[in-house]
Design an enzyme around this catalytic site. Structure first.
Site, PDB file in Angstrom:
ATOM      1  N   ASP A 510       0.812  -1.217   0.000  1.00 23.50           N
ATOM      2  CA  ASP A 510       0.000   0.000   0.000  1.00 23.50           C
ATOM      3  C   ASP A 510       0.845   1.266   0.000  1.00 23.50           C
ATOM      4  OD1 ASP A 510      -2.607  -1.027   0.049  1.00 23.50           O
ATOM      5  OD2 ASP A 510      -2.428  -1.510   2.172  1.00 23.50           O
ATOM      6  N   CYS A 511       2.098   1.105   0.337  1.00 22.87           N
ATOM      7  CA  CYS A 511       2.945   2.296   0.513  1.00 22.87           C
ATOM      8  C   CYS A 511       3.875   2.551  -0.663  1.00 22.87           C
ATOM      9  CB  CYS A 511       3.750   2.155   1.795  1.00 22.87           C
ATOM     10  SG  CYS A 511       2.686   1.977   3.217  1.00 22.87           S
TER      11      CYS A 511
END
Ligand code: BGC
Ligand code: NOJ
Length: 845
Positions: A510-511
């Site tokens: 997600d990052c």
């Protein structure tokens, strides 16, 4: 080394012996609709279905001290004021023990000759938490004591409850019912929480003492605690005197006051029930306003007295110790059943306890809670993740397949017609979550992953014919199989300049936000995508995931071709061939553009520059693409798999597991996003993600390197934790992240419980190391173990078959099956058909 507890495998419990654990060590109550989180000092809270919208009791996150708010009991024995769970009073106890078991917790404390033991659990099919408190006089003289219960109501919406005080402090309403159920004996005492009940809400909560008289109560926090006191010293408790307060706004609570007398050796049980009910609109109110025995915030004029029939029924049901014990027995028996589907006896108690108890338990918990409510997830921020839930169900499907089936349909119902998906949905409404939206390009692949796992476990192909809508819009239904096809095609239709998958907003990581480019600290990395036009950002993680799940899709199509009648045969075959061609093309693209010499690249950024390459200054190698491309076997024939695995050992591995990337990022890279916002060694910036270590471990089994697989497995496995103080979080479950080698405190765990780690490690140990793997046809036996593991027995229930499989490894091999003896006969195949009945299998490696 200091320890705070130990495993009691026989009782399937973790026993905490020191209440001052390095962090609250929690457990989960309930596994259907009504849930509770409970710490080893009785902190935590309850909710119904949705931790955000139906929060029943209040909890203070990030408070000082940590873990404030819970279900507290106070005892004033004349000499001291204390709590059986040590907190909140923190009066030193003569003894303390907390036993976290399967969906129950038992906390026992003793002081001055009184032992207080509380069993907390949520009975099956019940919307209430039972708290059975047993007080025992262990001294030689009679004892008189004053007992207070305590819980604080949350005003339903856990988010607004902690921010909108201009409204909240005027809305609270309660009812106090001195005679519980009309014909109950003893009368008991029930406090009802009915904030907003008169208007749009049709639900209420209650806290009842069901089997004893109470001599007083409190429902207003300030009256009970005192404005200048904390939970550790409520004025009523300290003075030994309840105020019989009726809440009008402010903060409604529920507290019973009970005077107890105990002869030497005598013990008494008190049953408390913390419940939730919903009434139909036309049956919301009692027909007799001003009912006898009911005190309400509005007084005599109250026309909105709750119709309490439903609560009365539950209160009555749990008004005897026998009934409570029977319900507890049922819960334990349910767990006997759930945990009997897969058991191992290996001679190593650490392995056995993970496989037989804790890893399976954590899989159930992540299935129920997704990423919503833990001591790291506040329950207000996130719903059910699309990718998360698909992964979770893979660890859970063998336990209750029917619930996994429903989950698959719910998830697929949030998909869009082009195969893209909402990243999350709300459990209460089951609708896609607009706050976060979609665009995470790995998401669709996970639907194939989850559905295939379900079919392999159950043999239930009929799920593919279920009619499932898009974005929950009635009238848009297509078959689930069609959802799988568009999931596959979503990758095929979204390829970048190197014929690799476009990453979109992010993939599993997600990052790694390659289209975000955020310089504004007020923007969310998760939802900002301000630069995707013309982006060349591609993901090797999705490439590997696509090949892996694509192969499953092809296998599924071929299986369908073999089992359906005439016309459809060709359709499925053609589809399988078409899909296979796409997979072959992806494999070629990875070999050509995704290989860096000694490992797989991680991605290409917006401009088409390499990420995760030796050419990069930082972040030269990433774990995700090594995991997925080795699991998918991409380039194995060319030695790529072995090389990549060796590189993981060389650059990513350390004492506590493999870090996510190396070297860690030391500055912010706007073209990479959140990953470079974390300090080195934490979270996605070179933390040890226990979630993706298993991908490499499975990769090791693909390469047939059993010793290496085992070494990686034990490094992150809770049962092998040596330093509990350093590890900090619960030593009985996995955490998402352990601080990596670049961190200030390598080995320190965070974000325990709710993580795909549970399912992935379950898959890894059962299917790839122990090698007992469900297929469309039955059970494949394919061990890949350390050479030191010479024998183990697995009991595996698959559909109507029960296998008892003993694997013998006399020569200390790491993989390979030489002989299979099925029910006394040597057989050629290593895949056993799930023929109903019991089968004894001997496997020689
Ligand atoms: C975390 C991720 C998480 C994401 C989603 C990020 O800050 O580092 O692990 O998945 O938020 O909310
Ligand atoms: C946690 C999220 O729940 C999961 O979906 C994600 O893949 C990992 N963090 C890694 O960023």
């Amino acid at each position: 080394m200091k320890t705070f507890g130990y495993f009691d495998d026989k009782n399937r419990e973790y026993v905490i012996t020191d209440p001052a654990t390095p962090f609250p060590w929690i457990n989960y109550l309930g596994n259907e609709d009504f849930f509770g989180l409970i710490s080893n000092t009785a902190g935590g809270y309850d909710f119904y279905k949705d931790a955000k919208f139906r929060r029943i009791t209040r909890y203070r996150y990030n408070g000082v001290p940590m873990d404030a708010g819970g279900r507290y009991f106070y005892i004033n024995d004349g000499k001291a004021v204390w709590s059986p769970g040590w907190k909140p009073c923190k009066t030193p106890l003569d003894s303390y023990e907390c036993r976290h078991g399967m969906n129950y917790t038992r906390i026992t404390g003793s002081k001055n000759g009184i032992e207080a033991s509380v069993l907390f659990f949520v009975p099956l099919k019940t919307w209430a938490e039972v708290q059975k408190l047993t007080l025992r006089n262990t001294a030689d003289e009679a004892k008189k004591l004053k007992l207070f219960s305590f819980t604080e109501w949350c005003l339903w919406n856990a988010a607004t409850d902690m921010e909108n005080f201009q409204r909240n402090w005027s809305t609270g309403e309660v009812e106090i019912e001195k005679a519980t159920a009309p014909d109950a004996s003893p009368a008991g005492l029930t406090i009802y929480h009915k904030t907003e009940y008169k208007e749009r809400r049709n639900h209420y909560a209650y806290y009842a003492l069901t089997n004893a008289e109470a001599q007083g109560y409190d429902t207003d926090r300030e009256s009970f605690i005192g404005l200048y006191n904390g939970f550790e010293a409520p004025q009523c408790v300290v003075e030994g005197k309840p105020r019989n307060s009726v809440a009008h706004g402010w903060s409604p609570i529920a507290s019973h006051y009970v005077e107890v007398e105990l002869q030497p050796g005598e013990s008494k049980d008190f049953i408390f029930l913390l419940g939730y009910e919903e009434n139909e609109r036309e049956k919301k109110f009692s027909l007799t306003p001003g009912e006898k025995g009911v005190v309400t915030s509005l007084g005599e004029l109250d026309h909105t007295i709750i119709n309490k029939e439903k609560a009365h029924e539950v209160i009555k049901r749990f008004s005897t110790v026998e009934a409570v014990d029977a319900a507890f027995g049922e819960l334990c028996r349910m767990w006997d059943g759930l945990l009997s589907k897969f058991t191992v006896t290996s001679g190593d108690e650490r392995l056995d306890r993970m496989v037989n108890i804790w890893n399976q338990y954590q899989c159930m918990i992540t299935f129920c809670f997704s990423r919503s409510a833990s001591f790291f997830e506040s329950g207000v921020g996130r719903g059910m993740g699309f990718r998360d839930s698909n992964q979770d169900l893979v660890g859970f499907v063998h336990q209750i397949p029917s619930r996994a089936r429903q989950r698959i349909i719910d998830i697929a119902s949030t998909q869009f017609p082009d195969g893209g998906c909402y990243h999350q949905y709300q459990p209460l409404t089951k609708r896609g979550n607009n706050d976060i939206g979609g665009g995470f390009n790995d998401d669709p692949c996970w639907l194939i992953f989850g559905t295939v796992a379900y079919i392999k476990e159950t043999g239930d192909f009929s799920i593919l014919d279920e009619m499932v809508p898009f974005d929950n819009e009635p009238g848009t239904e297509v078959t689930l199989f069609e959802h799988l096809r568009i999931s596959f095609d979503h990758v095929v239709n979204n390829l970048g300049p190197h014929a690799l998958p476009l990453i979109g907003r992010a993939d599993w990581n997600d990052c790694l936000n390659l289209n975000c480019f955020s310089w504004d600290p007020n923007e969310s990395f998760q939802t900002t995508e301000n630069n995707s036009e013309g982006s060349k950002a591609e993901s090797l993680m999705i490439a590997g995931l696509f090949v892996l799940t694509g192969k499953q899709y092809v296998e599924l199509c071929r299986q369908l071709a073999a089992s359906v009648c005439c016309d459809s045969v060709a359709t499925y075959r053609t589809e399988a061939d078409r899909a296979q061609a796409c997979i072959d093309a992806m494999v070629e693209a990875v070999k050509k553009h995704g290989w860096d010499g000694d490992w797989y690249l991680r991605a290409y950024d917006f401009y088409g520059n390499k990420i995760g390459s030796k050419e990069c200054e930082e972040g030269k190698i990433f774990i995700e693409s090594q995991g997925f491309c080795t699991m998918a076997g991409i380039g194995q024939e060319d030695g790529m798999v072995d090389k990549a695995l060796d590189s993981c050992k060389r650059y990513l591995d350390c004492e506590h597991g493999m870090v996510l990337n190396n070297p860690a990022f030391t500055r912010y890279y706007v073209e990479m996003g959140e990953i470079s916002s974390y300090p080195a060694g934490y979270k996605e910036n070179a933390g040890i993600f226990c979630h993706n270590n298993p991908w490499v471990i499975i990769g090791e089994t693909v390469a047939r390197r059993g010793n290496d697989a085992w070494e990686h497995y034990t490094k992150i496995c809770p049962a092998w934790i040596k330093d509990q103080q350093l590890h900090k979080v619960e030593p009985y479950v996995y955490c998402q992240m352990v601080a990596g080698k670049d961190a200030a405190r390598p080995g320190e765990g965070k974000n325990s419980w709710l993580t795909g780690t549970a399912a992935w490690n379950w898959l890894t140990i059962t299917q790839y190391i122990l090698g007992i793997r469900p297929t469309f046809d039955g059970l494949e036996i394919d061990p890949c173990v350390p050479e030191t593991l010479r024998e183990y027995t697995v009991r595996r229930v698959l559909r109507d078959a029960e296998f008892e499989i003993t694997v013998k490894n006399p020569d200390g091999r790491q993989s390979g099956v030489r002989k299979v003896i099925l029910d006394g006969k040597v057989v050629e195949q290593t895949t056993l058909t799930a023929t109903p009945g019991k089968h004894i299998v001997e496997v020689i490696m």
